[in-house]
Design an enzyme around this catalytic site. Sequence first.
Site, PDB file in Angstrom:
ATOM      1  N   HIS A   1     -50.502  20.567 -41.289  1.00  0.00           N
ATOM      2  CA  HIS A   1     -51.041  20.351 -42.635  1.00  0.00           C
ATOM      3  C   HIS A   1     -52.488  20.824 -42.772  1.00  0.00           C
ATOM      4  CE1 HIS A   1     -47.814  17.100 -43.709  1.00  0.00           C
ATOM      5  NE2 HIS A   1     -47.344  18.328 -43.755  1.00  0.00           N
TER       6      HIS A   1
ATOM      7  N   SER B   1     -44.026   7.786 -41.681  1.00  0.00           N
ATOM      8  CA  SER B   1     -42.987   7.140 -42.483  1.00  0.00           C
ATOM      9  C   SER B   1     -41.798   8.089 -42.618  1.00  0.00           C
ATOM     10  CB  SER B   1     -43.544   6.783 -43.865  1.00  0.00           C
ATOM     11  OG  SER B   1     -44.071   7.945 -44.470  1.00  0.00           O
TER      12      SER B   1
HETATM   13  P1  OAD Z   1     -47.563   7.474 -44.039  1.00  0.00           P
HETATM   14  O1  OAD Z   1     -48.731   6.724 -44.587  1.00  0.00           O
HETATM   15  O2  OAD Z   1     -46.462   7.841 -44.957  1.00  0.00           O
HETATM   16  O3  OAD Z   1     -46.936   6.632 -42.857  1.00  0.00           O
HETATM   17  C1  OAD Z   1     -47.737   6.026 -41.882  1.00  0.00           C
HETATM   18  C2  OAD Z   1     -46.812   5.407 -40.869  1.00  0.00           C
HETATM   19  O4  OAD Z   1     -47.597   4.971 -39.771  1.00  0.00           O
HETATM   20  C3  OAD Z   1     -46.033   4.192 -41.378  1.00  0.00           C
HETATM   21  O5  OAD Z   1     -44.657   4.350 -41.038  1.00  0.00           O
HETATM   22  C4  OAD Z   1     -46.645   3.027 -40.594  1.00  0.00           C
HETATM   23  O6  OAD Z   1     -45.691   2.015 -40.293  1.00  0.00           O
HETATM   24  C5  OAD Z   1     -47.098   3.730 -39.332  1.00  0.00           C
HETATM   25  N1  OAD Z   1     -48.195   3.055 -38.614  1.00  0.00           N
HETATM   26  C6  OAD Z   1     -49.181   2.269 -39.116  1.00  0.00           C
HETATM   27  N2  OAD Z   1     -50.004   1.847 -38.144  1.00  0.00           N
HETATM   28  C7  OAD Z   1     -49.536   2.378 -36.985  1.00  0.00           C
HETATM   29  C8  OAD Z   1     -49.953   2.336 -35.613  1.00  0.00           C
HETATM   30  N3  OAD Z   1     -51.023   1.633 -35.249  1.00  0.00           N
HETATM   31  N4  OAD Z   1     -49.217   2.992 -34.695  1.00  0.00           N
HETATM   32  C9  OAD Z   1     -48.115   3.722 -35.062  1.00  0.00           C
HETATM   33  N5  OAD Z   1     -47.679   3.806 -36.327  1.00  0.00           N
HETATM   34  C10 OAD Z   1     -48.378   3.147 -37.281  1.00  0.00           C
HETATM   35  O7  OAD Z   1     -48.156   8.761 -43.321  1.00  0.00           O
HETATM   36  P2  OAD Z   1     -47.436  10.097 -42.852  1.00  0.00           P
HETATM   37  O8  OAD Z   1     -46.059   9.864 -42.434  1.00  0.00           O
HETATM   38  O9  OAD Z   1     -48.384  10.747 -41.914  1.00  0.00           O
HETATM   39  O10 OAD Z   1     -49.499  15.115 -46.081  1.00  0.00           O
HETATM   40  O11 OAD Z   1     -47.438  10.922 -44.187  1.00  0.00           O
HETATM   41  C11 OAD Z   1     -46.967  12.233 -44.144  1.00  0.00           C
HETATM   42  C12 OAD Z   1     -47.779  13.136 -44.994  1.00  0.00           C
HETATM   43  O12 OAD Z   1     -47.849  12.583 -46.306  1.00  0.00           O
HETATM   44  C13 OAD Z   1     -49.223  13.289 -44.605  1.00  0.00           C
HETATM   45  O13 OAD Z   1     -49.450  14.256 -43.598  1.00  0.00           O
HETATM   46  C14 OAD Z   1     -49.850  13.744 -45.872  1.00  0.00           C
HETATM   47  C15 OAD Z   1     -49.129  12.856 -46.868  1.00  0.00           C
HETATM   48  O14 OAD Z   1     -48.885  13.464 -48.043  1.00  0.00           O
HETATM   49  C16 OAD Z   1     -50.343  15.910 -46.701  1.00  0.00           C
HETATM   50  O15 OAD Z   1     -51.435  15.532 -47.073  1.00  0.00           O
HETATM   51  C17 OAD Z   1     -49.840  17.284 -46.903  1.00  0.00           C
END
Ligand code: OAD
Length: 243
Positions: free
Chosen positions: A121, A192
Amino acid sequence: MIFSEALKKKFSEAKSVCVLTSAGISAESGVPTFRGGGKNPNVWKGMPFDQISSARMVRENLKEVWNWFDYRRDFLKKCQPNPAHLALVKWERKFENFTLITQNVDELHTRAGSENVIEIHGNINRSRCVKCNKRFQMKAEDVPHKPEKCDDCQGEVRPDTVLFGEMLPTGTYEKAFERSSDCDLFFVIGTSALVYPAAMLPETAKREDAYVVEINPEITTMSSICDESLQGQAGKILPLLYH
Ligand code: OAD
């Protein structure tokens, strides 16, 4: 946490390991996540992140996009890599063939010491010209960002990250896809798993017979395809797997 015998065996015998990290891995460094688990909401002046971080906003109000990015760049200066980032630096040295792919733009893997990071990204400290695409590496301490205009064509400069409504950079995702298709062990950490095509990477690894392990305090849409879902914080679990 007690790890299964199957995971211990895979971890000690794997030749090729792939890790996909996302916002959750930086949550323990204080970086806000997008959809869950973090302390701080990812909202700018009442606008949700998918509105302020969008291709449309770059066209309509680039100045405000920069205000938001500079706020995050300033915020990140106070965040440090956590034990999960540091653990992955050791994994890079341990495995013959190791690939670290991240959806994060926060540079915390590189700051921790990881040498090869596929940033699908983009990177919050890079910018590019909207006209000629010339790229600029910014210094983290330069807040507000510099330069504002391209020194070649005087075009406006925008953040070099993937925004909503945009495609992933060509080449970068293909490399991540290739590595995911060809590994023995795949870890999906702190996502997520709602954003495609990144979420396709663990699915691809699974289809190609890799052992897929999720690390997340919550159950996600990816959990059902994983061989194991380790429920907990990445900063607690990763250092226990290898030390
Ligand atoms: P999300 O905010 O959707 O998900 C974060 C995840 O991290 C959730 O499933 C939480 O349960 C988990 N989590 C929280 N604390 C944690 C910890 N200490 N250890 C492990 N896991 C933990 O974020 P992403 O999946 O990264 O894209 O979102 C994907 C993309 O959406 C991002 O890269 C961004 C956004 O739009 C762009 O900006 C292009």
